[in-house]
Design a protein around this motif. Structure first.
Motif, PDB file in Angstrom:
ATOM      1  N   LEU A   1      -3.097  16.450   3.400  1.00  0.00           N
ATOM      2  CA  LEU A   1      -2.780  15.353   4.298  1.00  0.00           C
ATOM      3  C   LEU A   1      -2.613  15.941   5.697  1.00  0.00           C
ATOM      4  CD1 LEU A   1      -0.080  12.588   3.598  1.00  0.00           C
ATOM      5  CD2 LEU A   1      -0.983  13.153   5.838  1.00  0.00           C
ATOM      6  N   LYS A   2      -3.489  15.543   6.597  1.00  0.00           N
ATOM      7  CA  LYS A   2      -3.457  16.080   7.965  1.00  0.00           C
ATOM      8  C   LYS A   2      -2.488  15.261   8.804  1.00  0.00           C
ATOM      9  CE  LYS A   2      -6.949  15.885  10.936  1.00  0.00           C
ATOM     10  NZ  LYS A   2      -8.257  16.160  11.564  1.00  0.00           N
ATOM     11  N   ILE A   3      -1.451  15.927   9.351  1.00  0.00           N
ATOM     12  CA  ILE A   3      -0.398  15.208  10.074  1.00  0.00           C
ATOM     13  C   ILE A   3      -0.571  15.278  11.590  1.00  0.00           C
ATOM     14  CG2 ILE A   3       1.220  15.535   8.172  1.00  0.00           C
ATOM     15  CD1 ILE A   3       2.607  17.706   9.848  1.00  0.00           C
ATOM     16  N   ALA A   4      -1.472  16.089  12.068  1.00  0.00           N
ATOM     17  CA  ALA A   4      -1.724  16.195  13.504  1.00  0.00           C
ATOM     18  C   ALA A   4      -3.095  16.823  13.695  1.00  0.00           C
ATOM     19  CB  ALA A   4      -0.648  17.035  14.193  1.00  0.00           C
ATOM     20  N   ASP A   5      -3.613  16.689  14.914  1.00  0.00           N
ATOM     21  CA  ASP A   5      -4.879  17.330  15.246  1.00  0.00           C
ATOM     22  C   ASP A   5      -4.731  18.032  16.586  1.00  0.00           C
ATOM     23  OD1 ASP A   5      -7.449  18.094  14.744  1.00  0.00           O
ATOM     24  OD2 ASP A   5      -8.210  16.062  14.464  1.00  0.00           O
ATOM     25  N   GLY A   6      -5.616  18.978  16.830  1.00  0.00           N
ATOM     26  CA  GLY A   6      -5.559  19.718  18.069  1.00  0.00           C
ATOM     27  C   GLY A   6      -4.436  20.738  18.093  1.00  0.00           C
TER      28      GLY A   6
ATOM     29  N   GLY B   1      -3.247   9.424  -7.774  1.00  0.00           N
ATOM     30  CA  GLY B   1      -2.966  10.360  -8.849  1.00  0.00           C
ATOM     31  C   GLY B   1      -2.657  11.780  -8.429  1.00  0.00           C
ATOM     32  N   ALA B   2      -2.548  12.050  -7.105  1.00  0.00           N
ATOM     33  CA  ALA B   2      -2.265  13.411  -6.665  1.00  0.00           C
ATOM     34  C   ALA B   2      -0.857  13.827  -7.097  1.00  0.00           C
ATOM     35  CB  ALA B   2      -2.406  13.517  -5.156  1.00  0.00           C
ATOM     36  N   THR B   3      -0.751  14.968  -7.740  1.00  0.00           N
ATOM     37  CA  THR B   3       0.547  15.521  -8.110  1.00  0.00           C
ATOM     38  C   THR B   3       1.188  16.220  -6.924  1.00  0.00           C
ATOM     39  OG1 THR B   3      -0.095  15.846 -10.417  1.00  0.00           O
ATOM     40  CG2 THR B   3       1.689  17.243  -9.591  1.00  0.00           C
ATOM     41  N   GLU B   4       0.372  16.850  -6.099  1.00  0.00           N
ATOM     42  CA  GLU B   4       0.856  17.680  -4.999  1.00  0.00           C
ATOM     43  C   GLU B   4       0.199  17.240  -3.698  1.00  0.00           C
ATOM     44  OE1 GLU B   4       0.705  22.431  -3.728  1.00  0.00           O
ATOM     45  OE2 GLU B   4      -0.171  21.745  -5.605  1.00  0.00           O
ATOM     46  N   ILE B   5       1.007  17.044  -2.668  1.00  0.00           N
ATOM     47  CA  ILE B   5       0.495  16.726  -1.344  1.00  0.00           C
ATOM     48  C   ILE B   5       0.779  17.911  -0.431  1.00  0.00           C
ATOM     49  CG2 ILE B   5       0.764  15.249   0.674  1.00  0.00           C
ATOM     50  CD1 ILE B   5       1.155  12.917  -1.161  1.00  0.00           C
ATOM     51  N   ILE B   6      -0.259  18.370   0.267  1.00  0.00           N
ATOM     52  CA  ILE B   6      -0.169  19.569   1.091  1.00  0.00           C
ATOM     53  C   ILE B   6      -0.380  19.164   2.546  1.00  0.00           C
ATOM     54  CG2 ILE B   6      -1.075  21.888   1.485  1.00  0.00           C
ATOM     55  CD1 ILE B   6      -2.202  21.778  -1.385  1.00  0.00           C
ATOM     56  N   LEU B   7       0.653  19.368   3.372  1.00  0.00           N
ATOM     57  CA  LEU B   7       0.579  18.993   4.780  1.00  0.00           C
ATOM     58  C   LEU B   7      -0.118  20.086   5.573  1.00  0.00           C
ATOM     59  CD1 LEU B   7       4.126  17.473   5.402  1.00  0.00           C
ATOM     60  CD2 LEU B   7       2.087  16.414   4.417  1.00  0.00           C
ATOM     61  N   VAL B   8      -1.097  19.667   6.386  1.00  0.00           N
ATOM     62  CA  VAL B   8      -1.861  20.623   7.182  1.00  0.00           C
ATOM     63  C   VAL B   8      -2.056  20.083   8.596  1.00  0.00           C
ATOM     64  CG1 VAL B   8      -3.118  21.647   5.240  1.00  0.00           C
ATOM     65  CG2 VAL B   8      -4.064  19.637   6.392  1.00  0.00           C
ATOM     66  N   SER B   9      -2.254  21.000   9.517  1.00  0.00           N
ATOM     67  CA  SER B   9      -2.717  20.725  10.878  1.00  0.00           C
ATOM     68  C   SER B   9      -2.970  22.087  11.501  1.00  0.00           C
ATOM     69  CB  SER B   9      -1.681  19.928  11.685  1.00  0.00           C
ATOM     70  OG  SER B   9      -0.564  20.742  12.006  1.00  0.00           O
ATOM     71  N   GLN B  10      -3.392  22.110  12.759  1.00  0.00           N
ATOM     72  CA  GLN B  10      -3.594  23.415  13.389  1.00  0.00           C
ATOM     73  C   GLN B  10      -2.267  24.156  13.551  1.00  0.00           C
ATOM     74  OE1 GLN B  10      -5.834  20.943  14.367  1.00  0.00           O
ATOM     75  NE2 GLN B  10      -7.485  22.143  13.466  1.00  0.00           N
ATOM     76  N   ASN B  11      -1.203  23.417  13.828  1.00  0.00           N
ATOM     77  CA  ASN B  11       0.135  23.990  13.989  1.00  0.00           C
ATOM     78  C   ASN B  11       1.122  22.985  13.417  1.00  0.00           C
ATOM     79  OD1 ASN B  11       2.576  25.058  14.774  1.00  0.00           O
ATOM     80  ND2 ASN B  11       2.143  25.071  16.962  1.00  0.00           N
ATOM     81  N   THR B  12       1.334  23.055  12.118  1.00  0.00           N
ATOM     82  CA  THR B  12       2.104  22.025  11.429  1.00  0.00           C
ATOM     83  C   THR B  12       3.544  21.968  11.904  1.00  0.00           C
ATOM     84  OG1 THR B  12       0.678  22.398   9.515  1.00  0.00           O
ATOM     85  CG2 THR B  12       2.676  21.134   9.134  1.00  0.00           C
TER      86      THR B  12
ATOM     87  N   TYR C   1       4.051  27.876  12.813  1.00  0.00           N
ATOM     88  CA  TYR C   1       4.071  28.829  13.917  1.00  0.00           C
ATOM     89  C   TYR C   1       5.396  29.586  13.887  1.00  0.00           C
ATOM     90  CZ  TYR C   1       2.745  30.476  18.591  1.00  0.00           C
ATOM     91  OH  TYR C   1       2.374  31.250  19.657  1.00  0.00           O
ATOM     92  N   PRO C   2       5.385  30.904  14.081  1.00  0.00           N
ATOM     93  CA  PRO C   2       6.603  31.699  13.845  1.00  0.00           C
ATOM     94  C   PRO C   2       7.845  31.222  14.576  1.00  0.00           C
ATOM     95  CG  PRO C   2       4.709  33.143  14.149  1.00  0.00           C
ATOM     96  CD  PRO C   2       4.235  31.759  14.435  1.00  0.00           C
TER      97      PRO C   2
END
Length: 451
Positions: free
Chosen positions: A156-161, A197-208, A245-246
């Motif tokens: 699941l993409k939460i942001a772009d750029g 039916g997704a068991t797991e949702i994985i959050l992604v973006s360039q800098n989550t 990001y660290p």
């Protein structure tokens, strides 16, 4: 075309691209429910290739993929080929010159071209005028997703750029500055994925970890609050976060993860290097010892966390002494998972103009040495964490006698893979979480039996 139009979407590159590809495919099929979704281009009337353009190797892969699909069209298999994504965003002229027969070419705003996707499979050709995608459209955008995997997980993409300015990276030029999606749009998409039916949702973006800094006047990250709300969704079983990001791995964020039974105790922090001078040249957080401090913070707040990171070897100016210190730091950090990339000199990146570029042979040798050290560490970590123990495993796929999956502390494709003998027990299905006894471990693989 066939009476039932056939479509195939080929997704190249990262998980963020995959989420976009599934949104494009979802729009196509929602507009044409009779469409047949094909796994292979040769079976389709229309093929959409969502490209990556981050590195030259990725652009080469996109060209080779398009070449192969164009050969299929020459043999009469395909009517329309559409190329979209990162590669055409900055190199559209190059794409058109090499692939003049493409039906259409669009950049990273392709996902938002709703009218185009709705009419792509119609007998009347769609409008081929790309509409601009402004930040308000991107924040509120929602589209049906047609999942391409087994259903055990969904990205699941939460942001772009991205608004960082790492000197080696062209993502801000390709994607533009960070644009966070609204929380309401994210929650509704998560609900859709859970219902699918997704068991797991994985959050992604360039800098989550930067999620939400553009949504409030204070410019404070909102990821911790988003996670609190997402874990409350009915049916949410596992929530995982990638690409932190660290400097944004705050105590608040870690405490939210630590206190949840649904958020995976998994922390992915691309560190890129540990040498202050090189990190400063990269445009990254460069205070001495920063890598050790952020890892210590994670382990203090989430003692059972699995930590993943990525590094760059052979960055311009990297000396043998700096590389050796990186290996020493790697041994001290003892990360569960770490991968490295040999620096790629991209003409549009600031670092392409740096002096003291490292020779390809040296970069290749350093990459091999890095991975050899990390393999030893990962094998040792796996032995301590898993060998001889009963653990929970997420099922990704099954065969007649074997279950393939991951532990709750492993992300798909990049971390440990688990293979389990079923014995006389009934086979679970993808998306199930089962108990297993681990009998053997390596740096990347765990073997065991269902219990």
């Amino acid at each position: 075309m066939h009476r039932r139009p056939r479509v195939c979407v080929v997704s190249l590159g990262c998980a963020k691209n995959l989420a976009d590809s599934e949104a494009m495919l979802g729009q196509i099929v929602a507009a044409e429910p009779a469409a047949v979704v094909c796994a292979e281009p040769q079976d389709a009337d229309v093929v959409v290739v969502n490209t990556c353009g981050f590195l030259k190797a990725a652009r080469d892969e996109a060209d080779e993929t398009l070449d192969a699909i164009e050969r299929l069209r020459a043999d009469g298999h395909i009517a329309r080929i559409v190329a979209v994504g990162c590669y055409p965003q900055l190199w559209k002229g190059q794409v058109l010159k090499r692939h003049p027969g493409l039906y259409d070419v669009m950049g990273v705003g392709a996902m938002y071209q709703t009218a185009f996707w709705k009419s792509l499979l119609k007998e009347v050709p769609p409008s081929r005028i790309e509409q601009p995608s402004d930040p308000d459209t991107m924040r509120a955008f929602e589209a049906p997703r047609l999942l391409s995997g087994t259903g055990s997980y969904a990205y699941l993409k939460i942001a772009d750029g991205c608004s960082q300015r790492c000197s080696y990276c062209t993502i801000p030029q390709i994607k533009g500055p960070l644009v966070s999606r609204s929380e309401d749009a994210i929650l509704r998409e998560a609900e859709q994925l859970l219902q699918a039916g997704a068991t797991e949702i994985i959050l992604v973006s360039q800098n989550t970890s930067a999620y939400g800094v553009d949504l409030t006047p204070e410019h404070r990250p909102q990821l911790a609050g988003l996670l609190r709300d997402m874990e409350q969704l009915p049916g949410m079983k596992i929530l995982r976060v990638l690409y932190l990001y660290p400097t944004a791995v705050s105590e608040e964020l870690l405490e939210v993860i630590a206190g949840s039974s649904r958020i995976a105790h998994y922390v992915d922090i691309p560190l890129q290097h540990t040498d202050p001078a090189l990190l400063k040249a990269m445009g990254r957080p460069w205070a001495a010892g920063s890598a050790h401090r952020v890892v210590e913070r994670v382990r203090r707040i989430i003692p059972d966390a699995a930590i993943r990171s990525t590094f760059i070897v052979g960055f311009p100016g990297e000396t043998e002494e700096q590389f050796r210190r990186l290996l020493d730091d790697l041994r001290t950090l003892r990360l569960d998972h770490a991968s490295a990339f040999a620096y790629s000199r991209e003409a549009l990146a600031v670092s392409s103009g740096f002096l003291n570029q490292v020779r390809s042979s040296t970069k290749g040798r350093r990459l091999r040495e890095f991975m050899e050290v990390q393999q030893e560490i990962s094998a040792s970590v796996n032995e301590v964490r898993y060998l001889g123990k009963n653990i929970e495993v997420i099922v990704d796929s099954t065969t007649q006698s074997t279950v393939h999956g991951r532990t709750l502390l492993d992300a798909p494709d990049v971390d440990n893979a688990v293979a389990l003998r079923t014995g006389h027990r009934a086979r679970p299905t993808p998306g199930d979480i089962c108990r297993a006894h681990i009998t053997a471990v390596g740096p990347y693989d765990l073997n065991g039996i269902l219990v």
